[in-house]
Design a protein around this motif. Structure first.
Motif, PDB file in Angstrom:
ATOM      1  N   PRO A   1     -55.271  -1.245 -36.550  1.00 25.62           N
ATOM      2  CA  PRO A   1     -55.889  -1.378 -37.536  1.00 25.62           C
ATOM      3  C   PRO A   1     -56.619  -0.260 -38.145  1.00 25.62           C
ATOM      4  O   PRO A   1     -57.210   0.560 -37.446  1.00 25.62           O
ATOM      5  N   PRO A   2     -56.461   0.165 -39.272  1.00 24.07           N
ATOM      6  CA  PRO A   2     -57.224   1.352 -39.863  1.00 24.07           C
ATOM      7  C   PRO A   2     -58.633   1.089 -39.742  1.00 24.07           C
ATOM      8  O   PRO A   2     -59.237  -0.039 -39.903  1.00 24.07           O
ATOM      9  N   THR A   3     -59.423   2.360 -39.659  1.00 28.07           N
ATOM     10  CA  THR A   3     -60.770   2.226 -39.802  1.00 28.07           C
ATOM     11  C   THR A   3     -61.466   2.152 -40.809  1.00 28.07           C
ATOM     12  O   THR A   3     -60.963   2.794 -42.017  1.00 28.07           O
ATOM     13  N   ASP A   4     -62.238   1.254 -41.091  1.00 33.31           N
ATOM     14  CA  ASP A   4     -62.982   1.050 -42.397  1.00 33.31           C
ATOM     15  C   ASP A   4     -64.483   1.405 -42.004  1.00 33.31           C
ATOM     16  O   ASP A   4     -65.312   0.900 -41.426  1.00 33.31           O
ATOM     17  N   THR A   5     -64.940   2.518 -42.627  1.00 37.22           N
ATOM     18  CA  THR A   5     -66.054   3.289 -42.163  1.00 37.22           C
ATOM     19  C   THR A   5     -67.153   2.409 -42.735  1.00 37.22           C
ATOM     20  O   THR A   5     -68.248   2.213 -41.993  1.00 37.22           O
ATOM     21  N   ASP A   6     -67.171   1.874 -44.142  1.00 38.38           N
ATOM     22  CA  ASP A   6     -68.143   1.083 -44.405  1.00 38.38           C
ATOM     23  C   ASP A   6     -68.446   0.035 -43.548  1.00 38.38           C
ATOM     24  O   ASP A   6     -69.502  -0.599 -43.178  1.00 38.38           O
ATOM     25  N   ARG A   7     -67.282  -0.912 -43.030  1.00 39.21           N
ATOM     26  CA  ARG A   7     -67.384  -2.147 -42.194  1.00 39.21           C
ATOM     27  C   ARG A   7     -67.871  -1.483 -40.906  1.00 39.21           C
ATOM     28  O   ARG A   7     -68.903  -2.390 -40.336  1.00 39.21           O
ATOM     29  N   VAL A   8     -67.769  -0.242 -40.313  1.00 38.59           N
ATOM     30  CA  VAL A   8     -68.240  -0.017 -39.065  1.00 38.59           C
ATOM     31  C   VAL A   8     -69.952   0.321 -39.234  1.00 38.59           C
ATOM     32  O   VAL A   8     -70.647  -0.369 -38.496  1.00 38.59           O
ATOM     33  N   GLN A   9     -70.057   0.867 -40.617  1.00 38.52           N
ATOM     34  CA  GLN A   9     -71.710   1.143 -40.491  1.00 38.52           C
ATOM     35  C   GLN A   9     -72.392  -0.465 -40.787  1.00 38.52           C
ATOM     36  O   GLN A   9     -73.543  -0.488 -40.267  1.00 38.52           O
ATOM     37  N   GLN A  10     -71.783  -1.176 -41.558  1.00 36.47           N
ATOM     38  CA  GLN A  10     -72.394  -2.425 -41.665  1.00 36.47           C
ATOM     39  C   GLN A  10     -72.471  -3.225 -40.186  1.00 36.47           C
ATOM     40  O   GLN A  10     -73.423  -3.797 -39.941  1.00 36.47           O
ATOM     41  N   ALA A  11     -71.495  -2.994 -39.446  1.00 32.88           N
ATOM     42  CA  ALA A  11     -71.541  -3.711 -38.117  1.00 32.88           C
ATOM     43  C   ALA A  11     -72.700  -3.195 -37.171  1.00 32.88           C
ATOM     44  O   ALA A  11     -73.292  -3.692 -36.646  1.00 32.88           O
ATOM     45  N   ILE A  12     -72.926  -1.546 -37.486  1.00 29.00           N
ATOM     46  CA  ILE A  12     -74.055  -1.168 -36.715  1.00 29.00           C
ATOM     47  C   ILE A  12     -75.421  -1.535 -37.206  1.00 29.00           C
ATOM     48  O   ILE A  12     -76.121  -2.124 -36.574  1.00 29.00           O
ATOM     49  N   ALA A  13     -75.459  -1.752 -38.431  1.00 33.78           N
ATOM     50  CA  ALA A  13     -76.708  -2.379 -39.128  1.00 33.78           C
ATOM     51  C   ALA A  13     -76.936  -3.836 -38.815  1.00 33.78           C
ATOM     52  O   ALA A  13     -77.847  -4.173 -38.464  1.00 33.78           O
ATOM     53  N   ASN A  14     -75.905  -4.668 -38.742  1.00 35.27           N
ATOM     54  CA  ASN A  14     -75.906  -5.910 -38.210  1.00 35.27           C
ATOM     55  C   ASN A  14     -76.261  -6.103 -36.720  1.00 35.27           C
ATOM     56  O   ASN A  14     -77.131  -6.936 -36.374  1.00 35.27           O
ATOM     57  N   GLN A  15     -75.799  -4.887 -35.906  1.00 38.49           N
ATOM     58  CA  GLN A  15     -76.261  -5.035 -34.654  1.00 38.49           C
ATOM     59  C   GLN A  15     -77.870  -4.821 -34.325  1.00 38.49           C
ATOM     60  O   GLN A  15     -78.436  -5.484 -33.654  1.00 38.49           O
ATOM     61  N   MET A  16     -78.340  -3.966 -35.216  1.00 38.13           N
ATOM     62  CA  MET A  16     -79.635  -3.482 -35.263  1.00 38.13           C
ATOM     63  C   MET A  16     -80.541  -4.811 -35.510  1.00 38.13           C
ATOM     64  O   MET A  16     -81.509  -4.972 -35.008  1.00 38.13           O
ATOM     65  N   ALA A  17     -80.006  -5.562 -36.592  1.00 38.76           N
ATOM     66  CA  ALA A  17     -80.629  -6.776 -37.307  1.00 38.76           C
ATOM     67  C   ALA A  17     -80.778  -7.995 -36.198  1.00 38.76           C
ATOM     68  O   ALA A  17     -81.751  -8.425 -36.000  1.00 38.76           O
TER      69      ALA A  17
ATOM     70  N   PRO B   1     -53.572  -2.213 -21.471  1.00 33.93           N
ATOM     71  CA  PRO B   1     -54.349  -1.205 -21.348  1.00 33.93           C
ATOM     72  C   PRO B   1     -55.797  -1.555 -22.013  1.00 33.93           C
ATOM     73  O   PRO B   1     -55.842  -2.172 -22.972  1.00 33.93           O
ATOM     74  N   GLY B   2     -56.743  -0.768 -21.286  1.00 33.92           N
ATOM     75  CA  GLY B   2     -58.081  -0.599 -21.879  1.00 33.92           C
ATOM     76  C   GLY B   2     -58.014   0.163 -23.066  1.00 33.92           C
ATOM     77  O   GLY B   2     -57.261   0.679 -23.608  1.00 33.92           O
ATOM     78  N   TRP B   3     -59.091   1.103 -23.103  1.00 31.96           N
ATOM     79  CA  TRP B   3     -59.476   2.037 -24.264  1.00 31.96           C
ATOM     80  C   TRP B   3     -58.824   3.475 -23.661  1.00 31.96           C
ATOM     81  O   TRP B   3     -59.362   3.960 -22.819  1.00 31.96           O
ATOM     82  N   ILE B   4     -57.563   3.786 -24.069  1.00 31.11           N
ATOM     83  CA  ILE B   4     -56.930   4.900 -23.618  1.00 31.11           C
ATOM     84  C   ILE B   4     -57.128   6.136 -24.706  1.00 31.11           C
ATOM     85  O   ILE B   4     -56.913   5.744 -25.906  1.00 31.11           O
ATOM     86  N   ASP B   5     -57.249   7.201 -24.026  1.00 28.29           N
ATOM     87  CA  ASP B   5     -57.291   8.483 -25.051  1.00 28.29           C
ATOM     88  C   ASP B   5     -55.993   8.868 -25.353  1.00 28.29           C
ATOM     89  O   ASP B   5     -55.337   9.687 -24.914  1.00 28.29           O
ATOM     90  N   THR B   6     -55.604   8.327 -26.600  1.00 27.64           N
ATOM     91  CA  THR B   6     -54.369   8.696 -27.372  1.00 27.64           C
ATOM     92  C   THR B   6     -54.643   8.927 -28.646  1.00 27.64           C
ATOM     93  O   THR B   6     -55.787   8.587 -29.447  1.00 27.64           O
ATOM     94  N   PRO B   7     -53.759   9.492 -29.612  1.00 34.04           N
ATOM     95  CA  PRO B   7     -53.714   9.695 -31.134  1.00 34.04           C
ATOM     96  C   PRO B   7     -54.188   8.239 -31.694  1.00 34.04           C
ATOM     97  O   PRO B   7     -54.655   8.284 -32.723  1.00 34.04           O
ATOM     98  N   LEU B   8     -53.749   7.130 -31.093  1.00 34.21           N
ATOM     99  CA  LEU B   8     -53.935   5.885 -31.647  1.00 34.21           C
ATOM    100  C   LEU B   8     -55.517   5.545 -32.015  1.00 34.21           C
ATOM    101  O   LEU B   8     -55.958   4.897 -33.204  1.00 34.21           O
ATOM    102  N   LEU B   9     -56.420   6.091 -31.202  1.00 33.12           N
ATOM    103  CA  LEU B   9     -57.922   5.943 -31.373  1.00 33.12           C
ATOM    104  C   LEU B   9     -58.497   6.901 -31.880  1.00 33.12           C
ATOM    105  O   LEU B   9     -59.609   7.068 -32.273  1.00 33.12           O
ATOM    106  N   GLY B  10     -57.819   8.050 -32.570  1.00 41.39           N
ATOM    107  CA  GLY B  10     -58.251   9.226 -33.070  1.00 41.39           C
ATOM    108  C   GLY B  10     -58.942   8.989 -34.661  1.00 41.39           C
ATOM    109  O   GLY B  10     -59.897   9.708 -34.695  1.00 41.39           O
TER     110      GLY B  10
END
Ligand code: NAD
Length: 281
Positions: A103-119, A220-229
């Motif tokens: 899935p493409p990374t959505d920066t706004d959603r990531v920031q919101q997830a971090i804010a939610n985690q803090m809350a 596979p778990g989290w593997i260092d490939t371009p997919l996670l770049g």
């Protein structure tokens, strides 16, 4: 992140795949390319599928293999390319259904997830903002994710079994994910597709077990490939903290597992599912 050291030993028999033909999807990059190198090292002739002709050609040149450029969502092309490989070599022994997308990374959603985690940590439950990942998922993104992973795996398995069944021999390895075993919020379509691959593997593995064919899956778990770049670095750091091993995996570590499942050493593995996740699964 700690330095990743290469492996120094393997549990498999050198050269055991001599004379065999292996077809690997999405092998122009990351895990698929590592699988191609590993199977070639033990003697297999490799057919490299990918959407990218250049990436596939590069890996094919490295392993002395061939390319088959097509989209795994295209069942007609899949049938034709498997048939072509069999016509050229007289056999297909191994299929690795590996092609995949993230899935493409959505920066706004990531920031919101971090804010939610803090809350959440501070007990401010009323401040949580719904991420709406499922509500906002488009038909197109859902379709493409399910098609590449689940349809692609079905099309490939069906095409290969048409040759493996009369030959009473063959190994299919399907690449699922830890997220198929342990889904995470925010990637529902990816997790659903990968969980579907596990069910497909178990069902087909049982069906063909008496006929000399083995169908297994790796997660596979989290593997260092371009997919996670493209993943957000903060999010990635948060994930690495949850991996008991303390680091991401390397493609060659997964390749060792796939090599085992493709070869005679895994003779009693049928419809089985193997995670390699540093403890994350
Ligand atoms: P990658 O992006 O490095 O490689 C994927 C390859 O698949 C690319 O070369 C791409 O061109 C090809 N591809 C994509 N869609 C295709 C299609 N429709 N037809 C043909 N080729 C296609 O990714 P990777 O990390 O090597 O991923 C390989 C597989 O492993 C995927 O199925 C992925 O879901 C799975 N996986 C990866 C991880 C990880 O952490 N990297 C974890 C779990 C599972």
């Amino acid at each position: 992140m700690p330095t990743l050291r290469p492996m120094t030993h393997t549990p498999t028999t050198p050269g055991a795949l001599q004379g065999q033909v292996a077809f690997i999807t999405g092998a122009g990059s990351g895990l698929g390319a590592a699988f191609a190198r590993r199977l070639a090292r033990d003697g297999a002739t490799i057919v490299i599928n990918d959407l990218s002709p250049n990436a596939a050609a590069e890996v094919a040149a490295e392993v002395g293999g061939e390319t088959a450029i097509f989209d795994v969502c295209d069942s007609v092309a899949f049938d034709a390319e498997i048939d072509k490989a069999v016509a050229r070599h007289g056999r297909i022994d191994i299929l690795v259904n590996n092609a995949g997308i993230a899935p493409p990374t959505d920066t706004d959603r990531v920031q919101q997830a971090i804010a939610n985690q803090m809350a959440r940590m501070e007990g401010r439950i009323d401040d949580l903002v719904p991420p709406n990942s499922t509500v906002e998922l488009s038909d197109e993104d859902w379709d493409r994710m399910i098609k590449v992973h689940l349809y692609g795996t079905f099309y490939g398995t069906r095409a290969a079994l048409r040759h493996m069944t009369p030959a009473r021999s063959g190994a299919v390895v399907n690449v699922s994910s830890v997220l198929g075993l342990r889904p995470m919020a925010g990637a529902m379509h990816y997790a659903t597709a990968k969980a579907g691959i596990i069910a497909l593997t178990k069902s087909v593995g049982q069906e063909v077990a008496p006929y000399g064919i083995r169908v297994n899956a790796v997660c596979p778990g989290w593997i260092d490939t371009p997919l996670l770049g493209a993943m957000d670095p903060m999010m990635m750091a948060g994930i690495v903290m949850q991996i008991p091993k303390g680091r991401m995996g390397r493609p060659d570590e997964l390749a060792e597992l796939v090599r085992f499942l493709c070869g005679p050493e895994s003779s009693y593995c049928n419809g089985d599912v193997f995670a390699a996740s540093g403890g994350f699964a």
